[in-house]
Design an enzyme around this catalytic site. Structure first.
Site, short mmCIF file in Angstrom:
data_model
loop_
_atom_site.label_atom_id
_atom_site.label_comp_id
_atom_site.label_asym_id
_atom_site.label_seq_id
_atom_site.Cartn_x
_atom_site.Cartn_y
_atom_site.Cartn_z
N ASN A 84 1.28 -0.88 0.43
CA ASN A 84 -0.06 -0.28 0.06
C ASN A 84 1.39 1.25 -0.01
O ASN A 84 1.58 1.72 0.61
CB ASN A 84 -1.39 0.09 1.28
N TRP A 85 1.26 1.87 -1.15
CA TRP A 85 1.90 2.80 -1.33
C TRP A 85 1.57 4.52 -0.85
O TRP A 85 2.01 5.60 -0.47
CB TRP A 85 2.04 3.15 -2.86
N LYS A 86 0.08 4.14 0.01
CA LYS A 86 -0.80 5.42 0.31
C LYS A 86 0.23 6.51 -0.23
O LYS A 86 -0.60 6.06 -1.63
CB LYS A 86 0.32 5.84 1.64
N HIS B 82 -9.60 0.79 5.20
CA HIS B 82 -7.84 1.02 5.64
C HIS B 82 -8.77 2.11 6.75
O HIS B 82 -9.22 2.70 6.57
CB HIS B 82 -7.42 1.42 5.33
N GLU C 239 -6.70 4.46 7.57
CA GLU C 239 -6.39 5.82 7.33
C GLU C 239 -8.22 6.33 6.83
O GLU C 239 -8.49 8.04 7.57
CB GLU C 239 -4.90 5.90 6.53
N GLU D 199 -5.43 -5.15 10.82
CA GLU D 199 -4.50 -4.54 10.70
C GLU D 199 -4.27 -3.80 11.85
O GLU D 199 -5.27 -2.66 11.92
CB GLU D 199 -4.03 -3.43 9.69
N GLY E 20 2.97 1.94 10.53
CA GLY E 20 3.63 2.98 10.56
C GLY E 20 4.18 3.42 12.21
O GLY E 20 4.93 4.50 11.52
N SER F 106 4.04 -2.59 10.36
CA SER F 106 5.31 -2.45 10.80
C SER F 106 5.56 -4.15 10.47
O SER F 106 6.55 -3.97 10.89
CB SER F 106 5.25 -1.98 12.03
N GLY G 10 2.73 -0.79 4.03
CA GLY G 10 2.74 0.41 4.26
C GLY G 10 4.41 0.84 3.85
O GLY G 10 5.09 1.10 2.90
N GLY G 11 4.92 1.15 4.51
CA GLY G 11 6.09 1.86 4.74
C GLY G 11 7.45 0.94 4.03
O GLY G 11 7.65 1.33 3.21
C1 PEP Z 1 -0.88 -0.25 6.36
O1 PEP Z 1 -0.87 1.02 6.42
O2 PEP Z 1 -1.72 -0.74 5.47
C2 PEP Z 1 1.09 -1.22 6.89
C3 PEP Z 1 0.77 -2.17 7.50
O3 PEP Z 1 1.55 -0.02 6.96
P1 PEP Z 1 2.81 -0.06 7.56
O4 PEP Z 1 3.97 -1.54 7.37
O5 PEP Z 1 3.86 1.16 7.55
O6 PEP Z 1 2.56 0.06 9.19
#
Ligand code: PEP
Length: 250
Positions: free
Chosen positions: A9-11, A95, A97, A167, A173, A213, A234-235
């Site tokens: 997920n590049w957000k 998600h 967010e 999640e 994050g 994470s 994500g990251g």
């Molecule tokens: C996400 O936002 O779906 C996610 C898992 O982010 P991160 O891996 O950065 O925690």
């Protein structure tokens, strides 16, 4: 045997040229597509460029959101059919967010899932508790509400097309990853809920990703858990090598 699914997920990151460059790096990587399904979800603006860069590879394309209506006066929104028309086969829905910053309710999430399922899209549906909900022992109550809300009005065939992502919001994050035991406990709980709602075949086939994470150094132990069928990243999905370290985790 459930096929592992790793999605990035590049957000709200990367311009069109930056996204294309990352996709070109990913296109040069190899993986066994019979064992792992790999998906990337760039911002809407980069979907076409990433689709082109990934042409001929086994990496699937997904969007990060969509609206439930087919068309109309919904400025700034895009429909499931539009998502499909860019070459996507997946869409992330609900998600945390979106739930947190854009006030998406369980009912809105459910409408989006139903709309996605009217097309060939595979919805990747996110659920997860906040830190204070975990600390006050509300995790199962929250997950139960979100899962039942997401699957409302879905029949068996529709339910079997959904991918769920657990999640925990406190792990997204933050660098604070859930322990494999914490992840497994909630994944098993989610599968038991689906078993109650749809029976063994749907529950045993349902793929549940962990997100929060996840990175190459912790992916293997999470993915080794019996009910963890993949990751939503994500990251660590913003860099080709770190994302591929997760794709290759054993
Ligand atoms: C996400 O936002 O779906 C996610 C898992 O982010 P991160 O891996 O950065 O925690």
């Amino acid at each position: 045997m459930r096929k592992r699914i790793i999605a990035g997920n590049w957000k709200m990151n990367k311009t069109v040229s930056e996204a294309a460059a990352l996709a070109e790096q990913l296109a040069r990587k190899n993986h066994d597509a019979d064992l792992v399904e790999v998906v990337v979800c760039p911002p809407f603006t980069s979907l076409a460029a990433v689709r082109d860069a990934l042409k001929g590879t086994a990496i699937g394309l997904g969007a990060q959101n969509m609206h439930w209506e087919k068309s109309g006066a919904y400025t700034g929104e895009i429909s499931a059919e539009m998502v499909v028309s860019t070459g996507c086969r997946y869409v992330i829905i609900g998600h945390s967010e979106r739930r947190q910053y854009f006030a998406e309710s369980d009912e809105m999430v459910n409408r989006k899932i139903l709309a996605a399922l009217q097309t060939e899209l595979t919805p990747i549906v996110c659920v997860g508790e906040l830190l204070d909900e975990r600390q006050s022992d509300q995790t199962e109550i929250v997950i139960n509400r979100q899962v039942r809300g997401a699957f409302a009005h879905l029949d068996d065939v529709q339910a079997s097309r959904v991918v769920l992502a657990y999640e925990p919001v406190w792990a997204i994050g933050t660098g604070q990853v859930a322990t494999p035991e914490q992840a497994q406990e909630v994944h098993a709980f989610i599968r038991s809920l689906i078993r109650q709602m749809y029976g063994d075949a749907v529950a045993d086939g349902l793929r549940i990703q962990y997100g929060g994470s996840m990175k190459a150094s912790n992916a293997a132990e999470l993915l080794r858990q019996p009910d963890v069928d993949g990751g939503l990243i994500g990251g660590a999905s913003l860099d080709a090598d770190s994302f591929w370290g997760i794709v290759k985790a054993e």
